[in-house]
Design an enzyme around this catalytic site. Structure first.
Site, PDB file in Angstrom:
ATOM      1  N   ASP A   1       1.701   4.000   2.739  1.00  0.00           N
ATOM      2  CA  ASP A   1       0.679   4.702   2.214  1.00  0.00           C
ATOM      3  C   ASP A   1       1.313   6.006   1.306  1.00  0.00           C
ATOM      4  O   ASP A   1       1.439   5.718  -0.058  1.00  0.00           O
ATOM      5  CB  ASP A   1      -0.420   5.300   3.279  1.00  0.00           C
ATOM      6  CG  ASP A   1      -1.680   5.569   2.551  1.00  0.00           C
ATOM      7  OD1 ASP A   1      -1.945   5.260   1.485  1.00  0.00           O
ATOM      8  OD2 ASP A   1      -2.421   6.175   3.177  1.00  0.00           O
ATOM      9  N   ASP A   2       1.717   7.002   2.058  1.00  0.00           N
ATOM     10  CA  ASP A   2       2.449   8.318   1.462  1.00  0.00           C
ATOM     11  C   ASP A   2       3.588   8.819   2.259  1.00  0.00           C
ATOM     12  O   ASP A   2       3.233   9.738   3.022  1.00  0.00           O
ATOM     13  CB  ASP A   2       1.055   9.380   1.413  1.00  0.00           C
ATOM     14  CG  ASP A   2      -0.040   8.956   0.437  1.00  0.00           C
ATOM     15  OD1 ASP A   2       0.133   8.894  -0.896  1.00  0.00           O
ATOM     16  OD2 ASP A   2      -1.029   8.622   0.962  1.00  0.00           O
TER      17      ASP A   2
ATOM     18  N   HIS B   1       0.829  -1.062   0.226  1.00  0.00           N
ATOM     19  CA  HIS B   1      -0.018  -0.215   0.139  1.00  0.00           C
ATOM     20  C   HIS B   1       0.790   1.243   0.072  1.00  0.00           C
ATOM     21  O   HIS B   1       1.146   1.642   0.869  1.00  0.00           O
ATOM     22  CB  HIS B   1      -1.040  -0.109   1.227  1.00  0.00           C
ATOM     23  CG  HIS B   1      -2.026   1.044   1.161  1.00  0.00           C
ATOM     24  ND1 HIS B   1      -3.293   1.053   2.120  1.00  0.00           N
ATOM     25  CD2 HIS B   1      -1.938   2.406   0.658  1.00  0.00           C
ATOM     26  CE1 HIS B   1      -3.755   2.059   1.693  1.00  0.00           C
ATOM     27  NE2 HIS B   1      -3.310   2.993   0.969  1.00  0.00           N
TER      28      HIS B   1
ATOM     29  N   HIS C   1      -9.293   0.803  -1.525  1.00  0.00           N
ATOM     30  CA  HIS C   1      -9.365   1.603  -0.388  1.00  0.00           C
ATOM     31  C   HIS C   1     -10.838   1.090   0.250  1.00  0.00           C
ATOM     32  O   HIS C   1     -11.823   1.576  -0.543  1.00  0.00           O
ATOM     33  CB  HIS C   1      -9.117   2.821  -0.501  1.00  0.00           C
ATOM     34  CG  HIS C   1      -7.572   3.072  -0.645  1.00  0.00           C
ATOM     35  ND1 HIS C   1      -6.838   2.530  -1.601  1.00  0.00           N
ATOM     36  CD2 HIS C   1      -6.780   4.159  -0.117  1.00  0.00           C
ATOM     37  CE1 HIS C   1      -5.533   3.102  -1.539  1.00  0.00           C
ATOM     38  NE2 HIS C   1      -5.385   3.926  -0.460  1.00  0.00           N
TER      39      HIS C   1
ATOM     40  N   GLU D   1     -11.327   3.424   5.636  1.00  0.00           N
ATOM     41  CA  GLU D   1     -10.277   4.255   6.027  1.00  0.00           C
ATOM     42  C   GLU D   1     -11.076   5.509   6.950  1.00  0.00           C
ATOM     43  O   GLU D   1     -11.035   5.460   7.937  1.00  0.00           O
ATOM     44  CB  GLU D   1      -9.444   4.855   4.957  1.00  0.00           C
ATOM     45  CG  GLU D   1      -8.582   5.838   5.466  1.00  0.00           C
ATOM     46  CD  GLU D   1      -7.793   6.574   4.111  1.00  0.00           C
ATOM     47  OE1 GLU D   1      -8.078   6.701   3.056  1.00  0.00           O
ATOM     48  OE2 GLU D   1      -6.575   6.990   4.552  1.00  0.00           O
TER      49      GLU D   1
ATOM     50  N   HIS E   1       1.515   4.984  -2.317  1.00  0.00           N
ATOM     51  CA  HIS E   1       1.069   5.790  -3.732  1.00  0.00           C
ATOM     52  C   HIS E   1       2.377   6.205  -4.182  1.00  0.00           C
ATOM     53  O   HIS E   1       3.029   7.103  -3.179  1.00  0.00           O
ATOM     54  CB  HIS E   1      -0.070   6.692  -3.229  1.00  0.00           C
ATOM     55  CG  HIS E   1      -1.064   6.041  -2.741  1.00  0.00           C
ATOM     56  ND1 HIS E   1      -2.118   5.734  -3.518  1.00  0.00           N
ATOM     57  CD2 HIS E   1      -1.545   5.648  -1.580  1.00  0.00           C
ATOM     58  CE1 HIS E   1      -3.114   5.469  -2.822  1.00  0.00           C
ATOM     59  NE2 HIS E   1      -2.738   5.328  -1.319  1.00  0.00           N
TER      60      HIS E   1
HETATM   61  N1  HPA Z   1      -6.633   7.522   1.092  1.00  0.00           N
HETATM   62  C1  HPA Z   1      -7.349   7.740   0.142  1.00  0.00           C
HETATM   63  N2  HPA Z   1      -6.624   8.037  -1.111  1.00  0.00           N
HETATM   64  C2  HPA Z   1      -5.405   8.386  -1.319  1.00  0.00           C
HETATM   65  C3  HPA Z   1      -4.602   8.117   0.006  1.00  0.00           C
HETATM   66  C4  HPA Z   1      -5.211   7.545   1.123  1.00  0.00           C
HETATM   67  O1  HPA Z   1      -4.489   7.410   2.265  1.00  0.00           O
HETATM   68  N3  HPA Z   1      -3.204   8.562  -0.401  1.00  0.00           N
HETATM   69  C5  HPA Z   1      -3.343   8.793  -1.697  1.00  0.00           C
HETATM   70  N4  HPA Z   1      -4.754   8.792  -2.290  1.00  0.00           N
HETATM   71 ZN    ZN Z   2      -3.749   4.633   0.320  1.00  0.00          ZN
END
Ligand code: HPA
Ligand code: ZN
Length: 338
Positions: free
Chosen positions: A282-283, A21, A201, A204, A23
């Site tokens: 994630d990021d 996971h 996703h 969240e 991006h």
């Molecule tokens: N959630 C949803 N969209 C996203 C995320 C995330 O954590 N990171 C990049 N796009």
């Molecule tokens: Zn994500």
């Protein structure tokens, strides 16, 4: 030629793991953003990388997405995407990543006039030699923006036809609440028909019902995030029974205020419940660390044991979209690392 993992020794005390996971746009470090802006003649509304980094304070998912989409504007050429992916691969390898399945958001680029081929071919140029150079195998996950119309996702999948041999799966990201999985049933059916693996996703910021919907209406094989399943014991029982992998991102959950503090993260309870949990970044440029940093944070804040961290690494390989031979190789390296 086969290159064994011995050619790429791990740092002391770092477990081999998969990252499922991640991006790629979320790996854009402020210094690289400035370098690409300069190369492309773009003025960023920040004076320095430090000033940009200090803007990384978020109140929710949308406040993060606003900055994340704004900064994608520095990515213009194939070389920009190659440089972005290469910078990630170098950092990931140093954090023990042996296999990475990497999301990209085509609509974040095509929507501002960058061709889909520029994105896919640029990223792929870095990924295709990663195994030899970094001991790190890769996959690409084409992710649809769920806050755009379903028709746009269908068009994106159609436009990706020439590049499907470079893509292993489709995903679904961006603003979750109000954009349920059901909206994308048709494009997921088409992606499956095209031979792609399916993830999304869910859970969240959105409700647990979106997790069940992603499984039932989209047919996904993994759930990204999924932490809100813990509000629904029947759903947890189902996810345990079916051993649906969840790609959890602890630092992200804290930075986007889905969880108050790392000390409050449900991950230990999720492991205890028997869920097939993995840990991911994630990021990482925006959320304070890469994947090994997340593992270490869990140890420090929640007292996760060596056995639990090893189980998370094992789960990451079990949940990967690799063939049996590669999975056996990855698990053998983990077992040999005692
Ligand atoms: N959630 C949803 N969209 C996203 C995320 C995330 O954590 N990171 C990049 N796009
Ligand atoms: Zn994500």
């Amino acid at each position: 030629m086969t290159v064994s993992h011995h050619a790429h020794p791990l740092p002391e005390g770092v477990l081999p793991k998969a990252e499922l996971h991640l991006h790629i746009e979320g790996t854009l470090e402020p210094e690289l953003a400035f370098a690409l802006a300069e190369r492309n003649g773009i003025d960023l509304p920040y004076a320095t990388p430090e000033e940009l980094r200090s803007a990384y304070a978020f109140s929710d998912l949308q406040s993060f997405l606003n900055l994340y989409y704004q900064l994608t504007d520095v990515l213009r050429t194939e070389q920009d995407f190659t440089d972005l992916a290469e910078a990630y691969l170098v950092r990931a390898a140093a954090q023990g990543v042996r296999h990475a399945e990497i999301f990209f958001d085509p609509q974040a680029h095509t929507g501002r006039g960058v061709d889909l081929g520029t994105v896919v071919l640029g990223l792929s140029r870095a990924l295709e030699t990663s195994r030899e150079r970094h001991g790190l195998s890769t996959g690409l996950i084409l992710s649809f923006l769920r806050d755009l119309p379903a028709e746009d996702a269908l068009k994106t999948l159609a436009d990706a036809a020439p590049y499907l041999h470079l893509i292993s799966a489709v995903g679904l990201d961006s603003a979750e609440v109000g954009h349920p999985p059901a909206k994308f049933a048709e494009v997921y059916a088409a992606a499956k028909e095209a031979g792609l693996r399916l993830v999304a996703h869910a859970g969240e910021e959105g409700p647990p019902a979106y997790i069940a919907e992603a499984l039932d209406l989209l047919g996904v094989e993994r759930i990204d995030h999924g932490i809100r399943c813990m509000e629904d014991p029947e759903l947890v029982a189902r996810l345990v029974a079916e051993q649906v992998p969840l790609t959890v991102c602890p630092f992200s959950n804290v930075r986007l205020r889905c969880v108050d503090r790392l000390e409050d993260h449900p991950l230990p309870a999720m492991l205890e419940a028997g869920l097939l949990v993995t840990v991911n970044s994630d990021d990482p440029s925006y959320f304070g660390g890469y994947v090994e940093d997340n593992y270490r944070g869990l140890r420090q804040a929640l007292g996760l044991t060596d056995d639990q961290l090893r189980r998370l690494a094992r789960n990451s390989f079990l949940a990967s979209f690799v063939d049996d031979a590669r999975r056996a190789e990855l698990l053998a390296e983990l077992d040999a690392n005692q």
